[in-house]
Design a protein around this motif. Structure first.
Motif, PDB file in Angstrom:
ATOM      1  N   HIS A 228     -19.916  -3.703  16.140  1.00 32.08           N
ATOM      2  CA  HIS A 228     -20.763  -4.478  17.049  1.00 32.08           C
ATOM      3  C   HIS A 228     -21.670  -3.553  17.843  1.00 32.08           C
ATOM      4  N   ARG A 229     -21.126  -2.454  18.333  1.00 33.99           N
ATOM      5  CA  ARG A 229     -21.933  -1.528  19.128  1.00 33.99           C
ATOM      6  C   ARG A 229     -23.064  -0.921  18.298  1.00 33.99           C
ATOM      7  N   LYS A 230     -22.841  -0.685  17.021  1.00 35.56           N
ATOM      8  CA  LYS A 230     -23.869  -0.119  16.160  1.00 35.56           C
ATOM      9  C   LYS A 230     -24.934  -1.150  15.781  1.00 35.56           C
ATOM     10  N   ILE A 231     -24.498  -2.378  15.533  1.00 35.12           N
ATOM     11  CA  ILE A 231     -25.415  -3.417  15.043  1.00 35.12           C
ATOM     12  C   ILE A 231     -26.203  -4.046  16.172  1.00 35.12           C
ATOM     13  N   GLY A 232     -25.556  -4.253  17.313  1.00 31.98           N
ATOM     14  CA  GLY A 232     -26.172  -5.008  18.387  1.00 31.98           C
ATOM     15  C   GLY A 232     -25.996  -6.501  18.150  1.00 31.98           C
ATOM     16  N   GLY A 233     -26.868  -7.283  18.730  1.00 25.59           N
ATOM     17  CA  GLY A 233     -26.759  -8.729  18.574  1.00 25.59           C
ATOM     18  C   GLY A 233     -25.863  -9.361  19.609  1.00 25.59           C
ATOM     19  N   GLU A 234     -25.924 -10.687  19.664  1.00 26.61           N
ATOM     20  CA  GLU A 234     -25.150 -11.450  20.628  1.00 26.61           C
ATOM     21  C   GLU A 234     -23.976 -12.137  19.942  1.00 26.61           C
ATOM     22  N   PRO A 235     -22.781 -12.045  20.538  1.00 24.36           N
ATOM     23  CA  PRO A 235     -21.631 -12.767  19.974  1.00 24.36           C
ATOM     24  C   PRO A 235     -21.877 -14.279  19.993  1.00 24.36           C
ATOM     25  N   LEU A 236     -21.455 -14.949  18.946  1.00 20.84           N
ATOM     26  CA  LEU A 236     -21.631 -16.402  18.835  1.00 20.84           C
ATOM     27  C   LEU A 236     -20.404 -17.117  19.360  1.00 20.84           C
ATOM     28  N   ASN A 237     -20.620 -18.017  20.292  1.00 21.50           N
ATOM     29  CA  ASN A 237     -19.522 -18.868  20.756  1.00 21.50           C
ATOM     30  C   ASN A 237     -19.196 -19.897  19.674  1.00 21.50           C
ATOM     31  N   ASN A 238     -17.949 -20.321  19.633  1.00 17.90           N
ATOM     32  CA  ASN A 238     -17.505 -21.329  18.656  1.00 17.90           C
ATOM     33  C   ASN A 238     -17.841 -20.914  17.223  1.00 17.90           C
ATOM     34  N   ALA A 239     -17.643 -19.635  16.933  1.00 12.78           N
ATOM     35  CA  ALA A 239     -17.996 -19.110  15.612  1.00 12.78           C
ATOM     36  C   ALA A 239     -17.187 -19.773  14.500  1.00 12.78           C
ATOM     37  N   ASP A 240     -15.917 -20.073  14.768  1.00 12.86           N
ATOM     38  CA  ASP A 240     -15.100 -20.715  13.734  1.00 12.86           C
ATOM     39  C   ASP A 240     -15.714 -22.029  13.291  1.00 12.86           C
ATOM     40  N   GLN A 241     -16.215 -22.803  14.262  1.00  9.34           N
ATOM     41  CA  GLN A 241     -16.835 -24.082  13.935  1.00  9.34           C
ATOM     42  C   GLN A 241     -18.109 -23.883  13.119  1.00  9.34           C
ATOM     43  N   PHE A 242     -18.858 -22.824  13.427  1.00  7.60           N
ATOM     44  CA  PHE A 242     -20.094 -22.561  12.682  1.00  7.60           C
ATOM     45  C   PHE A 242     -19.781 -22.288  11.212  1.00  7.60           C
ATOM     46  N   TRP A 243     -18.842 -21.386  10.946  1.00  6.05           N
ATOM     47  CA  TRP A 243     -18.543 -21.036   9.557  1.00  6.05           C
ATOM     48  C   TRP A 243     -17.844 -22.175   8.824  1.00  6.05           C
ATOM     49  N   GLN A 244     -17.051 -22.955   9.565  1.00  6.82           N
ATOM     50  CA  GLN A 244     -16.419 -24.121   8.939  1.00  6.82           C
ATOM     51  C   GLN A 244     -17.469 -25.138   8.529  1.00  6.82           C
ATOM     52  N   ALA A 245     -18.476 -25.343   9.373  1.00  2.00           N
ATOM     53  CA  ALA A 245     -19.550 -26.284   9.043  1.00  2.00           C
ATOM     54  C   ALA A 245     -20.361 -25.789   7.855  1.00  2.00           C
ATOM     55  N   LEU A 246     -20.563 -24.477   7.785  1.00  2.00           N
ATOM     56  CA  LEU A 246     -21.285 -23.913   6.650  1.00  2.00           C
ATOM     57  C   LEU A 246     -20.474 -24.066   5.375  1.00  2.00           C
ATOM     58  N   ARG A 247     -19.202 -23.733   5.476  1.00  2.00           N
ATOM     59  CA  ARG A 247     -18.305 -23.812   4.318  1.00  2.00           C
ATOM     60  C   ARG A 247     -18.194 -25.228   3.788  1.00  2.00           C
ATOM     61  N   ASN A 248     -18.026 -26.202   4.680  1.00  2.00           N
ATOM     62  CA  ASN A 248     -17.811 -27.591   4.271  1.00  2.00           C
ATOM     63  C   ASN A 248     -19.107 -28.388   4.181  1.00  2.00           C
ATOM     64  N   GLN A 249     -20.225 -27.716   4.404  1.00  2.00           N
ATOM     65  CA  GLN A 249     -21.554 -28.303   4.274  1.00  2.00           C
ATOM     66  C   GLN A 249     -21.768 -29.508   5.187  1.00  2.00           C
ATOM     67  N   THR A 250     -21.227 -29.364   6.398  1.00  2.00           N
ATOM     68  CA  THR A 250     -21.539 -30.314   7.467  1.00  2.00           C
ATOM     69  C   THR A 250     -22.577 -29.730   8.428  1.00  2.00           C
ATOM     70  N   HIS A 251     -22.987 -28.487   8.181  1.00  2.00           N
ATOM     71  CA  HIS A 251     -24.052 -27.850   8.948  1.00  2.00           C
ATOM     72  C   HIS A 251     -25.320 -28.698   8.836  1.00  2.00           C
ATOM     73  N   GLU A 252     -26.141 -28.671   9.872  1.00  2.00           N
ATOM     74  CA  GLU A 252     -27.336 -29.526   9.903  1.00  2.00           C
ATOM     75  C   GLU A 252     -28.244 -29.334   8.689  1.00  2.00           C
ATOM     76  N   PHE A 253     -28.297 -28.143   8.140  1.00  2.00           N
ATOM     77  CA  PHE A 253     -29.162 -27.901   6.988  1.00  2.00           C
ATOM     78  C   PHE A 253     -28.828 -28.817   5.831  1.00  2.00           C
ATOM     79  N   PHE A 254     -27.547 -29.114   5.641  1.00  2.00           N
ATOM     80  CA  PHE A 254     -27.113 -29.893   4.476  1.00  2.00           C
ATOM     81  C   PHE A 254     -27.236 -31.398   4.692  1.00  2.00           C
ATOM     82  N   GLN A 255     -27.754 -31.818   5.843  1.00  2.00           N
ATOM     83  CA  GLN A 255     -27.813 -33.245   6.140  1.00  2.00           C
ATOM     84  C   GLN A 255     -29.140 -33.880   5.748  1.00  2.00           C
ATOM     85  N   GLN A 256     -29.861 -33.256   4.837  1.00  2.00           N
ATOM     86  CA  GLN A 256     -31.115 -33.810   4.333  1.00  2.00           C
ATOM     87  C   GLN A 256     -30.855 -34.410   2.950  1.00  2.00           C
TER      88      GLN A 256
END
Length: 357
Positions: A228-256
């Motif tokens: 993290h120190r080398k890459i930088g960036g901001e930690p994502l809150n509720n990351a588990d929910q984000f990857w679960q939504a991506l995995r199960n295709q409930t992420h907003e992108f897949f709702q088209q």
């Protein structure tokens, strides 16, 4: 250990009757992936009642279950023991089954780092196209005829046999996970993830969507936080929910649902393709790209072909277009010979992958 039941005999009798009548069978599990591939016809062969974990010893890192066992039940059992299916199969509904996981061969965000479904299948038990029950792969009898049947069954969409049981390798859950977000153009995101894939960063998933790169780091705390120190960036809150939504295709992108969704698979080093990156979501460090596009079919498949990749109409349909990428003549011959060897009478999920076989 769960005692066996009469369901295997019932399924085998249905296959025997179909063989005698030369009538095709449509294999049904949870039905959550019915949208994937071509429609198939025939008498329904329902394997969803064939449920139960047959064996699971956490220290052996292996689980064997009947094909109709809900994926959610298996993942809950593994989680209670600090383990998981490392390839993160999508679970589209509570009815999703472990047999369907293997039959469809779909993997989630961790696939480039943890391996695909095929890499975790140790063995399968099938009803073959001869009406016989046979075991293949690890912990059972050796494969025959030079084919690694347990791997070939993975992703075959039920066209080679009726899956009765599967044995899968399981893995310990990561000690620590951290997801970072970085706002950047797509070309910069591609260059960063390419560099990271060639390094020792503990990557376990990437996603680029709407101008933001998401990086999941998994491993021991010291390595994760040093990265993290080398890459930088901001930690994502509720990351588990984000990857679960991506995995199960409930992420907003897949709702088209107003047009077909394409899935493009490329080698890891494929650069950004401007004609495909507009309305898209990119996973696997650039290797998997989901695209909504009006580009003509021949053009999008030519783009995939030139990039040594494949273009699949993942969801939705286009008149006269087979969902799966066209096979080369050599590959078609191999596939047809395999189909003939495993299902000589052509009764299993006819045309689910390619028309007429």
């Amino acid at each position: 250990m769960i005692a066996d039941n009469d369901i295997t005999s019932t399924l085998q009798a249905q296959v025997a009757a179909a063989l005698a009548a030369q009538q095709p069978l449509a294999i049904i599990g949870g039905g959550s992936k019915a949208f994937y591939g071509n429609e198939t016809s025939g008498t329904a062969l329902n394997v969803s009642p064939h449920t139960g974990v047959i064996s699971y010893e956490p220290s052996e890192l292996c689980i064997t279950a009947r094909a109709g066992t809900p994926l959610q039940d298996i993942e809950a059992l593994l989680a209670a023991n600090g383990q998981m299916l490392a390839f993160e199969p999508p679970c589209f509904s509570p009815a999703s089954t472990i047999g369907g996981v293997v039959a469809a061969g779909l993997s989630g965000p961790a696939r480039p780092w943890a391996g695909s479904v095929r890499d975790h299948v140790l063995g399968v038990k099938l009803i073959t196209g001869y009406g016989k029950v046979a075991n293949f792969g690890g912990q059972v009898m050796k494969n025959v005829a030079g084919y690694d049947i347990s791997r070939l069954i993975t992703g075959s969409m039920g066209t080679l046999g009726v899956i009765l049981e599967v044995s899968l390798k399981v893995m310990p859950r990561p000690v620590t996970e951290l997801t970072l977000t970085l706002d950047m153009p797509s070309q910069e995101a591609f260059e960063l993830t390419t560099t990271m894939r060639r390094s020792t960063f503990p990557l376990s998933a990437t996603c680029y969507f709407d101008g933001c790169l998401y990086l999941r780091l998994s491993g021991v705390p010291s390595h994760v936080f040093a990265s993290h120190r080398k890459i930088g960036g901001e930690p994502l809150n509720n990351a588990d929910q984000f990857w679960q939504a991506l995995r199960n295709q409930t992420h907003e992108f897949f709702q088209q649902y107003d047009r077909p969704l394409w899935r493009l698979s490329f080698p890891p080093a494929t650069s950004v393709i401007s004609r495909l990156e507009g309305n898209s979501l990119v996973e696997w460090g650039g290797s998997q790209r989901w695209v909504y596009t009006n580009i003509p079919v021949n053009l999008i498949r030519n783009i995939a072909h030139k990039g040594d990749g494949h273009a699949t109409v993942y969801r939705g349909s286009l008149p006269g277009v087979n969902p799966f990428h066209p096979l080369t003549d050599n590959m078609r011959n191999v596939q047809q010979r395999l189909k003939q060897a495993m299902d000589p009478h052509g009764i299993f999920n006819l045309s689910r992958m390619y028309k007429d076989w």
